[in-house]
Design a protein around this motif. Structure first.
Motif, PDB file in Angstrom:
ATOM      1  N   GLU A   9      22.861  22.387  -8.201  1.00 32.49           N
ATOM      2  CA  GLU A   9      22.572  21.071  -8.772  1.00 32.49           C
ATOM      3  C   GLU A   9      22.331  21.162 -10.269  1.00 32.49           C
ATOM      4  O   GLU A   9      22.771  20.301 -11.042  1.00 32.49           O
ATOM      5  CB  GLU A   9      21.351  20.465  -8.073  1.00 32.49           C
ATOM      6  CG  GLU A   9      21.611  20.069  -6.632  1.00 32.49           C
ATOM      7  CD  GLU A   9      20.432  19.339  -5.993  1.00 32.49           C
ATOM      8  OE1 GLU A   9      20.532  18.964  -4.814  1.00 32.49           O
ATOM      9  OE2 GLU A   9      19.406  19.143  -6.689  1.00 32.49           O
ATOM     10  N   ARG A  16      17.632  15.721  -9.337  1.00 30.14           N
ATOM     11  CA  ARG A  16      16.767  14.781  -8.629  1.00 30.14           C
ATOM     12  C   ARG A  16      15.577  14.443  -9.530  1.00 30.14           C
ATOM     13  O   ARG A  16      15.228  15.232 -10.415  1.00 30.14           O
ATOM     14  CB  ARG A  16      16.281  15.403  -7.325  1.00 30.14           C
ATOM     15  CG  ARG A  16      17.424  15.804  -6.395  1.00 30.14           C
ATOM     16  CD  ARG A  16      16.934  16.697  -5.275  1.00 30.14           C
ATOM     17  NE  ARG A  16      18.061  17.276  -4.562  1.00 30.14           N
ATOM     18  CZ  ARG A  16      18.409  16.986  -3.304  1.00 30.14           C
ATOM     19  NH1 ARG A  16      17.679  16.101  -2.619  1.00 30.14           N
ATOM     20  NH2 ARG A  16      19.440  17.553  -2.731  1.00 30.14           N
ATOM     21  N   TYR A  19      11.254  17.781  -8.054  1.00 28.90           N
ATOM     22  CA  TYR A  19      11.491  19.037  -7.349  1.00 28.90           C
ATOM     23  C   TYR A  19      10.142  19.687  -7.063  1.00 28.90           C
ATOM     24  O   TYR A  19       9.266  19.718  -7.941  1.00 28.90           O
ATOM     25  CB  TYR A  19      12.322  20.008  -8.185  1.00 28.90           C
ATOM     26  CG  TYR A  19      13.785  19.654  -8.317  1.00 28.90           C
ATOM     27  CD1 TYR A  19      14.715  20.114  -7.389  1.00 28.90           C
ATOM     28  CD2 TYR A  19      14.236  18.863  -9.377  1.00 28.90           C
ATOM     29  CE1 TYR A  19      16.069  19.792  -7.512  1.00 28.90           C
ATOM     30  CE2 TYR A  19      15.568  18.535  -9.501  1.00 28.90           C
ATOM     31  CZ  TYR A  19      16.482  19.009  -8.565  1.00 28.90           C
ATOM     32  OH  TYR A  19      17.810  18.692  -8.687  1.00 28.90           O
ATOM     33  N   PHE A 133      13.803  17.591  -1.503  1.00 24.35           N
ATOM     34  CA  PHE A 133      13.574  18.047  -2.881  1.00 24.35           C
ATOM     35  C   PHE A 133      12.636  19.253  -2.950  1.00 24.35           C
ATOM     36  O   PHE A 133      12.211  19.659  -4.032  1.00 24.35           O
ATOM     37  CB  PHE A 133      13.086  16.910  -3.791  1.00 24.35           C
ATOM     38  CG  PHE A 133      11.747  16.305  -3.450  1.00 24.35           C
ATOM     39  CD1 PHE A 133      10.573  16.893  -3.899  1.00 24.35           C
ATOM     40  CD2 PHE A 133      11.664  15.120  -2.724  1.00 24.35           C
ATOM     41  CE1 PHE A 133       9.335  16.318  -3.623  1.00 24.35           C
ATOM     42  CE2 PHE A 133      10.437  14.544  -2.439  1.00 24.35           C
ATOM     43  CZ  PHE A 133       9.261  15.151  -2.884  1.00 24.35           C
TER      44      PHE A 133
END
Length: 347
Positions: A9, A16, A19, A133
């Motif tokens: 990612e 996101r 995390y 996450f």
């Protein structure tokens, strides 16, 4: 989420808003947090869009205030909180506040929470795993280490055989930071695009030539105590008290066991060598070793070497070299197991 997924990612820039990075494997945690931080701040002016806090030294209100602040001349801002377990130890108020934020986070902030260990029953931790996450940076098992080594070597542009990766795992493990350091040295030694060999590992990590170790293994297999002790004299390194030599010997014994098992299953010698993690050209050498050392002896070697490893790490008051000499003599005088026959198991 695995560390590899988090790194993917980060490389893609698809981050996101929150995390939660946990686990006691510090190398993995550092690798993940560094990659996420760099991705979050890509293109941003240094210092304008980053806040770092340590739980217990800062309040959760300060953290959330920073997380809700808009970035300045950048796409995102980064808010990082270390040692989250300090808030866990003081109660649930701070973690519950973070949980409420995680349910409705600022889309322009990456909130990076880290901890060595958190109770997975806590609401924040459970929610992070459920929502995907949470990044789990637990220590790799001994079985997973060679695969990690091979994958990391490939990323650096080097190939490495399964058996050599296993040898490096045996010598440098279990802490990943030590393994990574050893792998980096070997990669630099062989050069970009080159194959990592046993000889390269011997030169950079253990400073013991594999051929000399096999001489020691062969002498023990023949019950030749004099030759075995002479070989030990050539390979013993007082700087590490012989610990890495024990690792090489254990690796050699396991390789012989795997080769013997493959042969018993009907594999040809070259195929058996591959299954054992050795190059095919070593098939003849491995076959000769297996013929001279019964399987029961190899299994007992591993038991004895485990006790020697413990003794060298402080479990014995004898000098390290004396511990190894005693172990070699024990192996040389050890008879193949027969019903009712007592084995020499001293270390």
């Amino acid at each position: 989420m695995t560390p590899d997924q988090a790194l993917k990612e980060a490389r893609a820039g698809e981050l996101r808003p929150v995390y939660l990075v946990t686990g006691e494997e510090r190398h993995l945690q550092t690798q993940v947090t560094t990659a996420l931080r760099q991705a979050a701040l890509a293109g941003a002016t240094p210092g304008l869009n980053e806040d770092q806090f340590t739980a217990g030294e800062a309040t959760v209100d300060a953290v959330l205030g920073a997380a809700r602040t808009l970035p300045m001349f950048a796409k995102r801002r980064l808010v990082m909180v270390r040692a989250l377990e300090r808030w866990e130890a003081k109660g649930t108020e701070a973690l519950e506040a973070l949980l409420e934020y995680a349910k409705d986070p600022s889309p322009s902030t990456v909130l990076l929470l880290t901890a060595a260990k958190l109770d997975k029953r806590k609401k924040l931790t459970a929610y992070a795993f459920k929502q995907g996450f949470a990044v789990n940076c637990e220590a790799l098992s001994r079985g997973d280490l060679p695969r990690w080594i091979a994958a990391t070597a490939k990323e650096r542009g080097n190939s490495i055989a399964a058996g050599v990766a296993d040898l490096l795992a045996e010598l440098a493990g279990p802490e990943l930071s030590t393994v990574a350091d050893a792998l980096e040295r070997v990669c630099l030694y062989v050069g970009e695009g080159e194959t990592i060999t046993e000889e390269a590992v011997a030169e950079c990590v253990v400073r013991v030539r594999p051929t000399t170790v096999w001489e020691l293994v062969g002498a023990v297999g023949k019950r030749d105590a004099g030759s075995a002790l002479a070989a030990l004299e050539r390979v013993y390194d007082p700087h590490d008290r012989g610990l890495r030599l024990v690792g090489v010997l254990a690796w050699s014994a396991r390789q012989l066991l795997r080769f013997e098992s493959a042969m018993q299953s009907g594999a040809r010698p070259e195929e058996a060598a591959k299954r054992a993690g050795a190059p095919p050209f070593k098939a003849r050498e491995l076959a000769a070793q297996v013929r001279s050392i019964p399987r029961q002896d190899l299994e007992q070697w591993l038991e004895l070497l485990a006790r020697v490893d413990l003794a060298l790490k402080g479990g014995s008051k004898r000098p390290p070299k004396a511990v190894l000499e005693h172990a070699i003599l024990s192996l040389c005088h050890q008879n193949s197991a027969r019903p009712g026959q007592r084995q020499n198991r001293g270390a």
